[in-house]
Design a protein around this motif. Structure first.
Motif, PDB file in Angstrom:
ATOM      1  N   PRO A   1      30.904   9.905 -65.936  1.00 62.77           N
ATOM      2  CA  PRO A   1      31.937   9.575 -64.949  1.00 62.77           C
ATOM      3  C   PRO A   1      32.455  10.817 -64.225  1.00 62.77           C
ATOM      4  CG  PRO A   1      32.319   8.350 -66.961  1.00 62.77           C
ATOM      5  CD  PRO A   1      31.201   9.330 -67.244  1.00 62.77           C
ATOM      6  N   GLU A   2      32.507  11.945 -64.923  1.00 61.51           N
ATOM      7  CA  GLU A   2      32.951  13.188 -64.289  1.00 61.51           C
ATOM      8  C   GLU A   2      31.974  13.619 -63.191  1.00 61.51           C
ATOM      9  OE1 GLU A   2      32.848  12.711 -67.703  1.00 61.51           O
ATOM     10  OE2 GLU A   2      35.007  12.355 -67.764  1.00 61.51           O
ATOM     11  N   ASP A   3      30.684  13.372 -63.396  1.00 63.81           N
ATOM     12  CA  ASP A   3      29.685  13.677 -62.363  1.00 63.81           C
ATOM     13  C   ASP A   3      29.893  12.776 -61.144  1.00 63.81           C
ATOM     14  OD1 ASP A   3      28.240  15.716 -63.812  1.00 63.81           O
ATOM     15  OD2 ASP A   3      27.330  14.103 -64.996  1.00 63.81           O
ATOM     16  N   VAL A   4      30.151  11.492 -61.387  1.00 62.87           N
ATOM     17  CA  VAL A   4      30.428  10.575 -60.276  1.00 62.87           C
ATOM     18  C   VAL A   4      31.633  11.084 -59.498  1.00 62.87           C
ATOM     19  CG1 VAL A   4      31.147   8.228 -59.645  1.00 62.87           C
ATOM     20  CG2 VAL A   4      29.446   8.579 -61.463  1.00 62.87           C
TER      21      VAL A   4
ATOM     22  N   SER B   1      42.977   3.964 -57.537  1.00 61.49           N
ATOM     23  CA  SER B   1      42.769   3.074 -58.666  1.00 61.49           C
ATOM     24  C   SER B   1      42.583   1.650 -58.163  1.00 61.49           C
ATOM     25  CB  SER B   1      43.990   3.139 -59.589  1.00 61.49           C
ATOM     26  OG  SER B   1      43.843   2.252 -60.661  1.00 61.49           O
ATOM     27  N   HIS B   2      41.653   0.937 -58.792  1.00 63.02           N
ATOM     28  CA  HIS B   2      41.360  -0.452 -58.460  1.00 63.02           C
ATOM     29  C   HIS B   2      41.451  -1.250 -59.746  1.00 63.02           C
ATOM     30  CE1 HIS B   2      39.578  -3.617 -56.018  1.00 63.02           C
ATOM     31  NE2 HIS B   2      38.694  -3.845 -56.978  1.00 63.02           N
ATOM     32  N   PHE B   3      42.474  -2.073 -59.874  1.00 65.33           N
ATOM     33  CA  PHE B   3      42.721  -2.835 -61.102  1.00 65.33           C
ATOM     34  C   PHE B   3      42.753  -1.906 -62.324  1.00 65.33           C
ATOM     35  CE2 PHE B   3      40.894  -6.015 -58.228  1.00 65.33           C
ATOM     36  CZ  PHE B   3      41.920  -6.952 -58.235  1.00 65.33           C
ATOM     37  N   GLY B   4      43.389  -0.749 -62.169  1.00 64.97           N
ATOM     38  CA  GLY B   4      43.543   0.192 -63.270  1.00 64.97           C
ATOM     39  C   GLY B   4      42.326   1.044 -63.571  1.00 64.97           C
ATOM     40  N   LYS B   5      41.287   0.929 -62.766  1.00 61.17           N
ATOM     41  CA  LYS B   5      40.063   1.717 -62.952  1.00 61.17           C
ATOM     42  C   LYS B   5      39.903   2.666 -61.766  1.00 61.17           C
ATOM     43  CE  LYS B   5      38.937  -0.752 -66.550  1.00 61.17           C
ATOM     44  NZ  LYS B   5      38.932  -0.224 -67.884  1.00 61.17           N
ATOM     45  N   PRO B   6      39.348   3.866 -61.990  1.00 65.91           N
ATOM     46  CA  PRO B   6      39.175   4.804 -60.878  1.00 65.91           C
ATOM     47  C   PRO B   6      38.249   4.243 -59.805  1.00 65.91           C
ATOM     48  CG  PRO B   6      38.746   5.882 -62.993  1.00 65.91           C
ATOM     49  CD  PRO B   6      38.875   4.411 -63.259  1.00 65.91           C
ATOM     50  N   ASP B   7      38.628   4.478 -58.559  1.00 64.13           N
ATOM     51  CA  ASP B   7      37.729   4.152 -57.456  1.00 64.13           C
ATOM     52  C   ASP B   7      37.737   5.297 -56.453  1.00 64.13           C
ATOM     53  OD1 ASP B   7      39.804   3.838 -55.521  1.00 64.13           O
ATOM     54  OD2 ASP B   7      39.885   1.685 -55.790  1.00 64.13           O
ATOM     55  N   PHE B   8      36.764   5.264 -55.574  1.00 64.42           N
ATOM     56  CA  PHE B   8      36.593   6.321 -54.578  1.00 64.42           C
ATOM     57  C   PHE B   8      36.541   5.657 -53.225  1.00 64.42           C
ATOM     58  CE2 PHE B   8      35.009   7.475 -58.653  1.00 64.42           C
ATOM     59  CZ  PHE B   8      35.710   8.641 -58.893  1.00 64.42           C
ATOM     60  N   ARG B   9      37.344   6.189 -52.306  1.00 65.34           N
ATOM     61  CA  ARG B   9      37.535   5.554 -51.014  1.00 65.34           C
ATOM     62  C   ARG B   9      37.361   6.559 -49.887  1.00 65.34           C
ATOM     63  NH1 ARG B   9      42.286   1.296 -51.804  1.00 65.34           N
ATOM     64  NH2 ARG B   9      42.015   0.920 -54.026  1.00 65.34           N
TER      65      ARG B   9
ATOM     66  N   ALA C   1      32.895   3.266 -54.152  1.00 69.05           N
ATOM     67  CA  ALA C   1      32.398   3.371 -55.526  1.00 69.05           C
ATOM     68  C   ALA C   1      33.551   3.184 -56.497  1.00 69.05           C
ATOM     69  CB  ALA C   1      31.728   4.724 -55.754  1.00 69.05           C
ATOM     70  N   THR C   2      33.235   2.684 -57.687  1.00 72.92           N
ATOM     71  CA  THR C   2      34.229   2.531 -58.747  1.00 72.92           C
ATOM     72  C   THR C   2      33.621   2.956 -60.081  1.00 72.92           C
ATOM     73  OG1 THR C   2      33.661   0.253 -59.352  1.00 72.92           O
ATOM     74  CG2 THR C   2      35.261   0.533 -57.568  1.00 72.92           C
ATOM     75  N   LEU C   3      34.508   3.190 -61.024  1.00 71.03           N
ATOM     76  CA  LEU C   3      34.108   3.450 -62.415  1.00 71.03           C
ATOM     77  C   LEU C   3      34.749   2.356 -63.271  1.00 71.03           C
ATOM     78  CD1 LEU C   3      34.586   7.324 -62.503  1.00 71.03           C
ATOM     79  CD2 LEU C   3      32.419   6.079 -62.676  1.00 71.03           C
TER      80      LEU C   3
ATOM     81  N   ALA D   1      28.817   3.029 -63.117  1.00 70.08           N
ATOM     82  CA  ALA D   1      29.515   3.148 -61.834  1.00 70.08           C
ATOM     83  C   ALA D   1      29.094   1.928 -61.036  1.00 70.08           C
ATOM     84  CB  ALA D   1      29.112   4.429 -61.113  1.00 70.08           C
ATOM     85  N   VAL D   2      29.868   1.585 -60.031  1.00 69.21           N
ATOM     86  CA  VAL D   2      29.523   0.502 -59.121  1.00 69.21           C
ATOM     87  C   VAL D   2      29.627   1.060 -57.715  1.00 69.21           C
ATOM     88  CG1 VAL D   2      30.230  -1.750 -58.214  1.00 69.21           C
ATOM     89  CG2 VAL D   2      30.212  -1.352 -60.672  1.00 69.21           C
ATOM     90  N   ILE D   3      28.602   0.794 -56.895  1.00 66.76           N
ATOM     91  CA  ILE D   3      28.560   1.323 -55.534  1.00 66.76           C
ATOM     92  C   ILE D   3      28.386   0.198 -54.521  1.00 66.76           C
ATOM     93  CG2 ILE D   3      27.739   3.615 -56.205  1.00 66.76           C
ATOM     94  CD1 ILE D   3      24.890   2.690 -55.445  1.00 66.76           C
ATOM     95  N   LYS D   4      28.828   0.463 -53.302  1.00 64.53           N
ATOM     96  CA  LYS D   4      28.735  -0.524 -52.227  1.00 64.53           C
ATOM     97  C   LYS D   4      27.459  -0.291 -51.425  1.00 64.53           C
ATOM     98  CE  LYS D   4      31.132  -2.427 -48.291  1.00 64.53           C
ATOM     99  NZ  LYS D   4      32.289  -2.326 -47.412  1.00 64.53           N
ATOM    100  N   LEU D   5      26.528  -1.224 -51.552  1.00 64.53           N
ATOM    101  CA  LEU D   5      25.274  -1.163 -50.800  1.00 64.53           C
ATOM    102  C   LEU D   5      25.171  -2.378 -49.891  1.00 64.53           C
ATOM    103  CD1 LEU D   5      22.786  -0.226 -53.687  1.00 64.53           C
ATOM    104  CD2 LEU D   5      23.904   1.323 -52.065  1.00 64.53           C
ATOM    105  N   THR D   6      24.251  -2.316 -48.943  1.00 64.53           N
ATOM    106  CA  THR D   6      23.892  -3.527 -48.217  1.00 64.53           C
ATOM    107  C   THR D   6      22.963  -4.322 -49.129  1.00 64.53           C
ATOM    108  OG1 THR D   6      21.888  -2.601 -47.218  1.00 64.53           O
ATOM    109  CG2 THR D   6      23.978  -2.282 -46.004  1.00 64.53           C
ATOM    110  N   ARG D   7      22.747  -5.586 -48.815  1.00 64.31           N
ATOM    111  CA  ARG D   7      21.832  -6.402 -49.627  1.00 64.31           C
ATOM    112  C   ARG D   7      20.420  -5.823 -49.607  1.00 64.31           C
ATOM    113  NH1 ARG D   7      22.404 -10.032 -53.326  1.00 64.31           N
ATOM    114  NH2 ARG D   7      20.851 -11.366 -52.405  1.00 64.31           N
TER     115      ARG D   7
END
Length: 113
Positions: free
Chosen positions: A3-6, A20-28, A35-37, A43-49
């Motif tokens: 997570p530190e690398d993310v 923070s997104h619902f108490g979890k780190p996110d990146f905006r 992206a979120t952790l 990690a979760v990232i926003k991609l196109t389909r």
């Protein structure tokens, strides 16, 4: 990867901030999440389909759609233990580009990003 690398890679991107997104780190960027952790090891990232389908097919041990409706919108889980620096950076940059405004993306491209 960790997570530190993310966090380190995400925050190097122009305009990126951590919140923070619902108490979890996110990146905006410009208050839009790219992206979120959500849990340890992922990690979760926003991609196109299309991007999601390509990445999941190419590296199924690393990328998989988030369960449910969010996954159908391109949100993609990244298994950090399976990622290397280059792949994680590329995925985060892709998610950032999908979210950042055009002017910020162009400035990043001109800077060699």
């Amino acid at each position: 990867m960790t997570p530190e690398d993310v966090r380190r890679i995400a925050l190097q991107l122009p305009g990126a901030i951590e919140k923070s997104h619902f108490g979890k780190p996110d990146f905006r960027v410009r208050d839009r999440v790219f992206a979120t952790l959500p849990k340890v090891g992922d990690a979760v990232i926003k991609l196109t389909r299309d991007q999601q389908e390509m990445m999941c097919a190419a590296e199924p041990a690393l990328f998989r759609p988030v369960d449910g409706g969010w996954g159908k919108k391109g949100w993609t889980r990244v298994t950090l233990a399976a990622a290397d620096e280059r792949t994680l950076r590329s995925a985060l940059v892709t998610a950032w580009r999908n979210t950042a405004p055009v002017t910020l993306r162009k400035a990043f491209d001109l800077a060699g990003g």
